[in-house]
Design a protein around this motif. Structure first.
Motif, short mmCIF file in Angstrom:
data_model
loop_
_atom_site.label_atom_id
_atom_site.label_comp_id
_atom_site.label_asym_id
_atom_site.label_seq_id
_atom_site.Cartn_x
_atom_site.Cartn_y
_atom_site.Cartn_z
N ASP A 1 0.84 -1.19 0.00
CA ASP A 1 0.00 0.00 0.00
C ASP A 1 0.88 1.25 0.00
O ASP A 1 1.70 1.43 0.90
CB ASP A 1 -0.90 0.02 1.24
CG ASP A 1 -1.92 -1.09 1.25
OD1 ASP A 1 -2.27 -1.58 0.16
OD2 ASP A 1 -2.37 -1.47 2.35
N THR B 1 1.04 5.59 -0.36
CA THR B 1 0.30 6.82 -0.18
C THR B 1 1.20 8.01 -0.52
O THR B 1 2.43 7.89 -0.50
CB THR B 1 -0.24 6.95 1.26
OG1 THR B 1 -1.05 8.13 1.36
CG2 THR B 1 0.88 7.03 2.28
N LEU C 1 -5.01 5.37 -1.10
CA LEU C 1 -3.72 4.79 -1.46
C LEU C 1 -3.85 3.99 -2.74
O LEU C 1 -4.94 3.71 -3.22
CB LEU C 1 -3.20 3.91 -0.32
CG LEU C 1 -4.16 2.87 0.26
CD1 LEU C 1 -4.07 1.56 -0.47
CD2 LEU C 1 -3.86 2.69 1.72
N ALA D 1 -2.89 0.36 -3.99
CA ALA D 1 -2.51 -0.97 -3.54
C ALA D 1 -1.92 -1.74 -4.72
O ALA D 1 -2.62 -1.98 -5.71
CB ALA D 1 -3.72 -1.70 -2.97
N LYS E 1 -0.75 -5.09 -6.02
CA LYS E 1 -0.94 -6.50 -5.69
C LYS E 1 0.01 -7.33 -6.54
O LYS E 1 0.10 -7.14 -7.75
CB LYS E 1 -2.39 -6.89 -5.93
CG LYS E 1 -3.31 -6.09 -5.00
CD LYS E 1 -4.77 -6.33 -5.26
CE LYS E 1 -5.57 -5.44 -4.31
NZ LYS E 1 -6.99 -5.52 -4.58
N GLU F 1 -7.53 2.48 -3.49
CA GLU F 1 -8.32 2.08 -2.33
C GLU F 1 -8.30 3.17 -1.27
O GLU F 1 -7.43 4.04 -1.29
CB GLU F 1 -7.79 0.76 -1.74
CG GLU F 1 -7.88 -0.40 -2.71
CD GLU F 1 -7.34 -1.71 -2.14
OE1 GLU F 1 -6.85 -1.71 -0.98
OE2 GLU F 1 -7.41 -2.72 -2.86
#
Length: 168
Positions: free
Chosen positions: A139, A141, A150, A152, A154, A167
């Motif tokens: 995550d 920011t 933020l 994310a 993956k 998100e």
């Protein structure tokens, strides 16, 4: 296996609750800072030493994971600047946005500058849960104190980026 002693994570036990839960918390070094790390497990899955080893390897090579994540963020923002524009409008009093705006010298904040200013705040390691491809979630920011939004990133357990999602 309901419990395991792992060289990196120590003693771990499968959560006894009905749902996925954090079974380990710690921090990993990245540059001059630390990033919070949480290891999640599903009580139905048990514990797998090979997957835990893969997570430990990724954390030991966190700069490479960060580089891959930032490349994916950069591409995401090149395709859609709305995350940048939203933060420039909503967080115009935040020091990081003031600096990025000043450095842009009357132009729009660049994708590269914005990406470089972002920082990881948390890493989630998902042990045998959810999508098979997305086991690591980093995550990022722009300013954790003024925004809960933020990106994310993956990743698969081998560090391959699966997706970037906005998100909050």
């Amino acid at each position: 296996m309901k419990s395991i002693d792992h060289p990196y994570f120590g003693h771990l036990e499968v959560p006894s609750a009905d749902g996925t839960d954090v079974i380990w918390e710690g921090a990993a070094s990245l540059g001059s800072g630390k990033v919070e790390v949480r290891l999640w497990a599903d009580p139905k899955s048990g514990l797998d030493a090979d997957e835990l080893d893969a997570f430990a390897t990724r954390l030991a090579h966190l700069p490479a994971l960060d580089t891959a994540a930032r490349a994916a963020i950069r591409e995401y923002l090149r395709q859609d600047r709305y995350f940048i524009d939203h933060h420039a409008d909503e967080l115009d009093d935040a020091e990081v946005i003031k600096r990025l705006t000043r450095d842009a010298n009357g132009e729009a904040i660049s994708v590269d500058a914005f990406t470089a200013a972002m920082h990881p705040v948390q890493i989630g390691l998902w042990h045998l849960t959810g999508e098979a491809e997305a086991r690591i979630v980093m995550d990022y920011t722009i300013d954790a104190e003024t925004s809960d939004e933020l990106l994310a990133v993956k990743m698969a357990d081998d560090g391959t980026v699966v997706s970037v999602d906005w998100e909050s």
